[in-house]
Design a protein around this motif. Structure first.
Motif, mmCIF file in Angstrom:
data_model
loop_
_atom_site.group_PDB
_atom_site.id
_atom_site.type_symbol
_atom_site.label_atom_id
_atom_site.label_comp_id
_atom_site.label_asym_id
_atom_site.label_seq_id
_atom_site.Cartn_x
_atom_site.Cartn_y
_atom_site.Cartn_z
ATOM 1 N N LEU B 135 66.751 24.097 79.302
ATOM 2 C CA LEU B 135 67.744 23.416 78.598
ATOM 3 C C LEU B 135 68.307 21.955 79.345
ATOM 4 O O LEU B 135 68.871 21.317 78.775
ATOM 5 N N LYS B 136 68.007 22.136 80.730
ATOM 6 C CA LYS B 136 68.430 21.142 81.394
ATOM 7 C C LYS B 136 67.862 19.678 80.976
ATOM 8 O O LYS B 136 68.297 18.641 80.992
ATOM 9 N N ASN B 137 66.694 19.759 80.527
ATOM 10 C CA ASN B 137 66.118 18.486 80.182
ATOM 11 C C ASN B 137 65.856 18.199 78.574
ATOM 12 O O ASN B 137 64.993 17.339 78.088
ATOM 13 N N ILE B 138 66.587 19.078 77.956
ATOM 14 C CA ILE B 138 66.461 18.597 76.283
ATOM 15 C C ILE B 138 66.952 17.245 75.941
ATOM 16 O O ILE B 138 66.677 16.774 74.946
ATOM 17 N N TRP B 139 67.801 16.496 77.118
ATOM 18 C CA TRP B 139 68.076 15.265 76.633
ATOM 19 C C TRP B 139 67.041 14.225 76.273
ATOM 20 O O TRP B 139 67.184 13.273 75.590
ATOM 21 N N GLN B 140 65.998 14.797 77.002
ATOM 22 C CA GLN B 140 64.935 13.649 76.756
ATOM 23 C C GLN B 140 64.531 13.496 75.323
ATOM 24 O O GLN B 140 64.070 12.483 75.038
ATOM 25 N N HIS B 141 64.425 14.692 74.551
ATOM 26 C CA HIS B 141 64.146 14.611 73.280
ATOM 27 C C HIS B 141 64.989 13.499 72.560
ATOM 28 O O HIS B 141 64.703 12.857 71.574
ATOM 29 N N VAL B 142 66.231 13.362 73.003
ATOM 30 C CA VAL B 142 67.253 12.596 72.420
ATOM 31 C C VAL B 142 66.914 11.238 72.394
ATOM 32 O O VAL B 142 66.730 10.121 71.714
ATOM 33 N N VAL B 143 66.665 10.964 74.015
ATOM 34 C CA VAL B 143 66.237 9.846 74.056
ATOM 35 C C VAL B 143 65.049 8.968 73.459
ATOM 36 O O VAL B 143 64.648 7.980 73.073
ATOM 37 N N GLU B 149 62.758 5.296 67.348
ATOM 38 C CA GLU B 149 63.382 4.734 65.983
ATOM 39 C C GLU B 149 63.613 3.267 66.386
ATOM 40 O O GLU B 149 63.290 2.390 65.345
ATOM 41 N N ARG B 150 63.990 2.739 67.272
ATOM 42 C CA ARG B 150 64.068 1.343 67.648
ATOM 43 C C ARG B 150 63.081 0.870 67.318
ATOM 44 O O ARG B 150 62.810 -0.140 66.847
ATOM 45 N N LYS B 151 61.966 1.339 67.971
ATOM 46 C CA LYS B 151 60.485 0.628 67.643
ATOM 47 C C LYS B 151 60.167 0.686 66.347
ATOM 48 O O LYS B 151 59.807 -0.544 65.782
ATOM 49 N N ASP B 152 60.502 1.661 65.581
ATOM 50 C CA ASP B 152 60.191 1.586 64.041
ATOM 51 C C ASP B 152 61.184 0.423 63.268
ATOM 52 O O ASP B 152 60.768 -0.510 62.728
ATOM 53 N N MET B 153 62.101 0.262 63.796
ATOM 54 C CA MET B 153 63.100 -0.963 63.363
ATOM 55 C C MET B 153 62.717 -2.035 63.610
ATOM 56 O O MET B 153 62.702 -2.906 62.711
ATOM 57 N N GLU B 154 62.376 -2.164 65.021
ATOM 58 C CA GLU B 154 61.968 -3.461 65.323
ATOM 59 C C GLU B 154 60.727 -4.073 64.525
ATOM 60 O O GLU B 154 60.374 -5.283 64.015
ATOM 61 N N GLN B 155 59.998 -3.076 64.307
ATOM 62 C CA GLN B 155 58.753 -3.373 63.527
ATOM 63 C C GLN B 155 59.002 -3.927 62.061
ATOM 64 O O GLN B 155 58.345 -4.854 61.668
ATOM 65 N N SER B 156 59.792 -3.059 61.523
ATOM 66 C CA SER B 156 60.003 -3.441 60.246
ATOM 67 C C SER B 156 61.173 -4.702 60.261
ATOM 68 O O SER B 156 60.918 -5.590 59.397
ATOM 69 N N GLY B 157 61.566 -4.663 61.485
ATOM 70 C CA GLY B 157 62.516 -5.872 61.156
ATOM 71 C C GLY B 157 61.805 -7.213 61.574
ATOM 72 O O GLY B 157 62.145 -8.399 61.548
ATOM 73 N N SER B 158 60.777 -6.978 62.209
ATOM 74 C CA SER B 158 60.121 -8.332 62.739
ATOM 75 C C SER B 158 59.888 -9.211 61.679
ATOM 76 O O SER B 158 59.857 -10.292 61.857
ATOM 77 N N ASP B 172 69.280 -0.898 61.007
ATOM 78 C CA ASP B 172 68.045 -0.068 60.815
ATOM 79 C C ASP B 172 68.444 1.194 61.573
ATOM 80 O O ASP B 172 68.389 2.270 61.246
ATOM 81 N N ALA B 173 69.056 1.021 62.708
ATOM 82 C CA ALA B 173 69.377 2.435 63.430
ATOM 83 C C ALA B 173 70.273 2.924 62.574
ATOM 84 O O ALA B 173 70.131 4.011 62.517
ATOM 85 N N ASP B 174 71.082 2.248 62.102
ATOM 86 C CA ASP B 174 72.307 3.024 61.282
ATOM 87 C C ASP B 174 71.424 3.576 60.172
ATOM 88 O O ASP B 174 71.553 4.657 59.917
ATOM 89 N N TYR B 175 70.640 2.856 59.612
ATOM 90 C CA TYR B 175 69.914 3.398 58.500
ATOM 91 C C TYR B 175 68.915 4.301 58.803
ATOM 92 O O TYR B 175 68.818 5.622 58.184
ATOM 93 N N SER B 176 68.171 4.002 59.716
ATOM 94 C CA SER B 176 67.111 5.057 59.886
ATOM 95 C C SER B 176 67.689 6.377 60.311
ATOM 96 O O SER B 176 67.090 7.265 59.744
ATOM 97 N N SER B 177 68.770 6.337 60.978
ATOM 98 C CA SER B 177 68.997 7.747 61.233
ATOM 99 C C SER B 177 69.835 8.196 60.148
ATOM 100 O O SER B 177 69.711 9.405 59.671
ATOM 101 N N SER B 178 70.514 7.269 59.648
ATOM 102 C CA SER B 178 71.291 7.784 58.298
ATOM 103 C C SER B 178 70.521 8.146 57.322
ATOM 104 O O SER B 178 70.673 9.053 56.825
ATOM 105 N N ALA B 179 69.581 6.988 57.188
ATOM 106 C CA ALA B 179 68.838 7.266 55.940
ATOM 107 C C ALA B 179 68.214 8.643 55.849
ATOM 108 O O ALA B 179 68.208 9.491 54.987
#
Lengths: 146, 677
Positions: B135-143, B149-158, B172-179
């Motif tokens: 459990l100690k390292n589960i944070w890595q999944h979040v990061v 996501e950012r990468k995706d966003m950037e791509q689309s935003g490019s 995007d960030a908002d959206y992607s996650s929220s979407a």
């Protein structure tokens, strides 16, 4: 001293769990390390929860077997839960017996399954008796320490 | 930055431990397990790791917690076996709606089950007894997720103007996650599907004031984008083309961002097929690839396909497509779709699971002919459906062009979904049997589908091929193949019979299937899927939700209706009218998470705004529905939007098979706190 003797008793009892294969030393020690001063009742709580739930699970399994048609989903769920919780507290025998039980039912071997269930019940009863005492002693030890 | 990792898009919560220094301290974990002992132990360990822990012992509760507070959690840990919902389904749903990393855990270490976790998109799988080290390292999944996501966003935003970029990114960030989350927060039965996405603003992370993207507006937007060409569509020009007083470039930019995301999700395909980077998730979906091929199939084939069991479908696909099904990403197979969207890339449509906008709905009716009857029975059908859809789409394209595209997408999606579903087939989405109904093209369908894989969107013609697959539809499966469930029958095609009984989705389909944004996925009966718990479909959910609205009148209603109805209804009822029963099974993620849902079919635009909502709504619907589910006269299994279906199914099953015992045995009365502590 009462507390010393109580602690001694606790220690002896604890060891006997391990010796008899009822509890897994490693897992229990591990759980004990999780306990800290902020939550001194952790182990007790965990054991108490297990005792309560495992009894229910076993009862449910039995009931499910008795219904007609047999309620497999419930049985499966209960067995699964029992497996998880017993593994989590280190209740080795119960865990092992649950695995046997599951396998029997998964294989469709009702006879073995039923026999296994009886065995599980017996193991569980024994375990429960001892653990209840142990938990009580744990509680007492806490009080008597101060 | 780590902080971003925590806050999806909106940096909301301070608790997210936004402080990078302290990260991962304060990581907000939601742990779901029906066994009290395990739950207590886990909580203890997580607290020792200095995480913020919320426990709950029911999947439904977990979902509602997550939906109510979309940004309130960073990661979810869930057991595989739960009384009210299969852990994998929950996994899919969470992925679709909230796009949170999910760790599965189990007392079972069987390879199959671990594999399931992988295919459904779990970011890790823990075997009980769990140790704190795990459990100690589960944070890595979040990061990691945030990074992706950012990468995706950037791509689309490019593609966007530089200036917008920033904006987009954040959005995007908002959206992607929220979407994904579909949680458009308020999905609580939002009827507003039509309101679209904007509604969700309230809760959503967006901070900017939002414009309400009505169906018409979105259609205008899409038309403008198409006209300009997706790659060249810049907010300024779009704004000019749209010529809507009061609309700012910013509004357009943000909407565009979402739209792109949506498209990307849909296409999931390897990128850029359409020019978008498709972040196809294609998880497992190899089938997608196949799906695309199928599009070309004739309707007949489709029809046949529908009937064909999933396996055949796969074969068909393989044969037809020649693609390696194994390809997880489906390169937007829908070529035809191009027509539909004209701008987008067909790929988007397929968004692998993403909801497709399909909506084109117009012709979707074509599909009607196809016996969507996919009968819940087997997902196989769904697959077929999907396939059919694909084909249908093709067909449709011919016809309505739009619908076709949508359908295609839908089909594709569906196929995907189906394929993905792996054969959950049992439920085979109800693909609107009556596809005949002209499903409103609502782009939604496509959109929605796309999103979830529903691909159905838009189909206008009741074809909701999706329906069957609906579950399979496209759910963007986050996970995977499970599409089966996902295939929302989005059939958004309005005609698409609501999944329920008919298979036809009533107009609903048209509803919104909006793409990621507002997909209103026709409620297809995800049921079949549900059975399987294809959580994937959940995305469709959104779609499904939206569908409801329209369904009612078979007539291709403007999607919007569907969406609303869907949402509102949980999809069931609405379809009724058409017989469709729209089940919005689209339970899958709220459609469009892509936030941009606008993708949907151009013009067709079903009114997609729903999509987003739907997603949420779907989810909601589902919950609501569940009780209704049983009510549905039509196949019980069929109807309901995915979510509902699922719930319904589960319920049903429970009730039927398990009987009330569940509670008895299940200690539902556990006092374990379900509520976050």
């Amino acid at each position: 001293m009462a507390s010393t003797s109580l602690r001694q008793q606790l220690s002896i009892m604890r060891q006997s769990f391990f010796d008899e294969g009822l509890l897994d030393h490693e897992q229990v020690s591990y759980l004990e390390t999780l306990e800290n001063e902020d939550d001194p009742d952790f182990i007790e709580n965990v054991f108490t929860l297990f005792l309560r739930d495992s009894s229910r699970y076993i009862d449910s399994i039995e009931k499910a077997l008795e219904t007609n048609p047999i309620d497999y989903p419930i049985m499966e769920r209960m067995m699964y839960r029992l497996k998880g919780s017993s593994a989590s507290i280190g209740a080795s025998k119960i865990n092992g017996e649950t695995n046997t039980l599951r396998k029997a039912f998964h294989d469709g071997d009702m006879e073995s399954g039923k026999a296994s269930l009886q065995k599980l019940k017996a193991e569980h009863a024994t375990f429960k008796e001892k653990l209840v005492v142990y938990v009580e002693m744990l509680k007492q030890a806490k009080f008597s320490e101060y | 930055m780590l902080n971003l990792g925590y806050c999806k898009g909106s940096m909301s919560t301070a608790s997210s431990g936004g402080v990078s220094d302290q990260f991962p301290v304060g990581l907000r974990v939601l742990v779901v397990d029906d066994d009290p002992t395990c739950l207590v132990i886990l909580e203890k360990m997580l607290r020792i790791c200095l995480y913020e822990v919320t426990k709950c012992n029911r999947a439904e509760i977990a979902l509602s917690l997550l939906r109510e507070n979309r940004n309130g959690y960073d990661i979810v840990i869930s057991d595989v076996h739960m009384p009210d919902m299969d852990g994998f389904k929950l996994l899919e749903l969470i992925g679709l709606e909230m796009d949170l990393p999910v760790i599965m855990m189990s007392a079972d270490d069987g390879k199959n089950v671990v594999m399931k976790g992988v295919t459904h998109g779990a970011c890790d799988y823990l075997i009980k007894p769990i140790r704190i080290e795990a459990l100690k390292n589960i944070w890595q999944h979040v990061v990691r997720k945030k990074k992706n996501e950012r990468k995706d966003m950037e791509q689309s935003g490019s593609v966007e103007e530089g200036g917008d970029r920033q904006q987009k990114q954040s959005e995007d960030a908002d959206y992607s996650s929220s979407a994904n989350e579909g949680s458009w927060k308020n999905s609580k039965r939002r009827k507003d599907e039509e309101e679209e996405v904007d509604e969700r603003d309230d809760t959503s992370t967006l901070k900017k004031p939002r414009v309400v993207w009505s169906v018409e507006l979105h259609q205008q937007f899409v038309a403008a984008v198409n006209q300009l060409g997706i790659d060249k569509a810049v907010p300024k020009k779009i704004l000019e083309l749209m010529n809507v007083p009061g609309l700012t470039r910013e509004n357009v930019a943000s909407h565009l961002q979402k739209y792109r995301l949506y498209l990307r999700r849909l296409s999931g395909v390897s990128q850029h097929q359409s020019g978008m980077g498709n972040s196809f998730i294609s998880t497992q979906e190899a089938t997608y690839g196949s799906l695309s091929s199928l599009n070309g199939l004739d309707l007949q084939t489709l029809a046949a396909a529908s009937q064909i069991p999933a396996q055949s479908l796969a074969t068909l696909q393989a044969a037809g497509l020649g693609r390696s099904t194994a390809k997880p990403r489906m390169p937007m197979p829908i070529v035809d779709q191009r027509n539909l969207f004209s701008f987008e890339n067909p790929k988007l449509r397929f968004g692998e699971g993403q909801q497709q906008h399909l909506n084109n709905g117009k012709q979707i009716n074509l599909l009607h002919g196809i016996p969507t009857t996919m009968e819940p029975k087997q997902l196989a059908n769904m697959h077929h459906s999907a396939q059919s859809l694909g084909s249908m789409n093709m067909q449709l394209n011919a016809h309505g062009d739009q619908s076709g595209s949508l359908l295609m997408q839908m089909s594709q999606q569906q196929s995907r979904g189906q394929i993905l579903n792996e054969a959950t087939s049992s439920q085979v989405p109800r693909l609107p049997s009556s596809i005949g109904q002209p499903i409103v093209n609502n782009a939604l369908a496509s959109g929605v589908l796309a999103r979830n894989g529903l691909a159905e969107s838009g189909r206008g013609t009741g074809f909701n091929p999706v329906s069957q697959s609906s579950s399979t539809m496209n759910f963007p499966l986050n996970t995977t193949a499970e599409l089966t469930a996902t295939s929302f029958a989005l059939g958004s095609a309005p005609g698409v019979p609501s999944l329920t009984s008919k298979g036809m989705f009533p107009e609903e389909i048209s509803s919104e299937i909006k793409g990621p944004g507002g997909f209103i996925m026709p409620s297809y009966d995800i049921f079949s899927d549900l059975q399987h718990h294809r959580s994937h479909d959940w995305e469709l959910q959104n779609a499904g939700m939206t569908f409801n609205g329209s369904q009612q009148s078979n007539s291709l209603q403007s999607n919007v209706d569907v969406a609303s109805s869907v949402l509102a209804h949980q999809g069931f009822s609405s379809s009724q009218s058409n017989g469709q029963g729209r089940n919005i099974s689209a339970v899958g993620k709220p459609m469009f998470s892509a936030g941009d849902a606008t993708d949907h079919v151009n013009a067709q635009s079903l009114g997609q705004p729903l999509n987003n909502f739907f997603a949420e709504n779907l989810v909601r619907v589902k919950t609501e529905r569940v009780p209704d589910a049983s009510l549905q006269t039509t196949l019980f299994n069929e109807q309901f939007g995915q979510e509902d279906l699922m719930s319904a199914l589960l319920k049903q099953q429970q009730q039927a098979g398990i009987g009330p015992a569940e509670n008895e045995f299940d200690f539902d009365g556990y006092s374990l706190d379900n509520i976050p502590v």
